[in-house]
Design an enzyme around this catalytic site. Structure first.
Site, PDB file in Angstrom:
ATOM      1  N   ASP A   1       0.488   3.344   6.421  1.00 24.37           N
ATOM      2  CA  ASP A   1      -0.052   4.179   7.488  1.00 24.37           C
ATOM      3  C   ASP A   1      -1.556   4.025   7.660  1.00 24.37           C
ATOM      4  O   ASP A   1      -2.154   4.675   8.506  1.00 24.37           O
ATOM      5  CB  ASP A   1       0.303   5.648   7.268  1.00 24.37           C
ATOM      6  N   GLY A   2      -2.185   3.188   6.843  1.00 20.85           N
ATOM      7  CA  GLY A   2      -3.631   3.027   6.926  1.00 20.85           C
ATOM      8  C   GLY A   2      -4.390   4.153   6.264  1.00 20.85           C
ATOM      9  O   GLY A   2      -5.620   4.173   6.305  1.00 20.85           O
TER      10      GLY A   2
ATOM     11  N   HIS B   1      -2.734   6.060   3.114  1.00 22.52           N
ATOM     12  CA  HIS B   1      -2.334   6.070   1.709  1.00 22.52           C
ATOM     13  C   HIS B   1      -2.863   4.862   0.939  1.00 22.52           C
ATOM     14  O   HIS B   1      -3.198   4.976  -0.236  1.00 22.52           O
ATOM     15  CB  HIS B   1      -0.806   6.106   1.582  1.00 22.52           C
TER      16      HIS B   1
ATOM     17  N   ASP C   1       7.130   8.309   3.684  1.00 24.86           N
ATOM     18  CA  ASP C   1       6.704   9.533   3.005  1.00 24.86           C
ATOM     19  C   ASP C   1       6.493  10.654   4.035  1.00 24.86           C
ATOM     20  O   ASP C   1       5.605  11.482   3.908  1.00 24.86           O
ATOM     21  CB  ASP C   1       5.429   9.290   2.188  1.00 24.86           C
TER      22      ASP C   1
ATOM     23  N   ALA D   1      -1.065  14.993   1.968  1.00 31.64           N
ATOM     24  CA  ALA D   1       0.150  15.805   1.806  1.00 31.64           C
ATOM     25  C   ALA D   1       1.300  15.166   2.574  1.00 31.64           C
ATOM     26  O   ALA D   1       1.810  15.713   3.536  1.00 31.64           O
ATOM     27  CB  ALA D   1      -0.110  17.230   2.284  1.00 31.64           C
ATOM     28  N   GLY D   2       1.722  13.987   2.160  1.00 29.23           N
ATOM     29  CA  GLY D   2       2.764  13.276   2.882  1.00 29.23           C
ATOM     30  C   GLY D   2       2.152  12.522   4.042  1.00 29.23           C
ATOM     31  O   GLY D   2       0.947  12.301   4.101  1.00 29.23           O
TER      32      GLY D   2
END
Length: 162
Positions: free
Chosen positions: A16-17, A19, A42, A77-78
């Site tokens: 996602d750029g 994490h 996630d 958080a996810g």
């Protein structure tokens, strides 16, 4: 790096750029290859939603610019990532080929979950679960679940097996 070199290990990456630094995905593909990289999301309940506050179990999560964080900013958080965006990033940011990206999104996870006999690729005898994406933008066009159009199927002719 040791995990990437161990052929018994499949690496799950949240592309996602946020994490991971993009170089981590590049390293994983360069060392392990698409059959040992599983692209995952996630995702939490705010996936695909706009900015705002969302529950995550007993926690409240703030989403800003698509990034889910604890309200104090102390932790991710996810994610709000959807798999179409994972594919788009793999192709456009990391330069993967379509077959490499699709393998990491579908065949590799299906194999890891012990489901490769029924899902993960389009083959005779497997469940017809698929998504259709726009060939230019990779935006979602239609979804088929178990051989029936769930979303957007009116754009395609009905296909019947022999």
């Amino acid at each position: 790096v040791a995990l990437l070199e161990d052929e018994r290990v499949t690496v799950e990456l949240i592309n996602d750029g946020v994490h991971l630094h993009p170089s981590v995905l590049d390293l994983a593909y360069g060392t392990a290859g698409p059959d040992r990289v599983a692209l995952i999301t996630d995702a939490m309940g705010a996936a695909g939603m706009g900015d705002g506050l969302y529950p995550l179990g007993p926690l409240q999560v703030r989403v800003e610019n698509g990034v889910a964080m604890l309200p104090d900013g102390s932790s991710i958080a996810g994610s709000t990532l959807t798999l179409d965006r994972v594919l788009r990033r793999a192709l456009l940011v990391h330069g993967l080929t379509l077959p490499q990206a699709v393998e990491s999104l579908s065949a590799t996870p299906a194999r890891l979950l012990g489901l490769a006999d029924s899902v993960g690729s389009l083959e005779t005898g497997k469940l017809a679960d698929l998504v259709v994406l726009d060939s230019d933008t990779y935006d979602l066009v239609a979804v088929m679940r178990r051989g029936r159009w769930a979303v957007g199927g009116d754009r395609f002719p009905t296909v019947r097996s022999a």
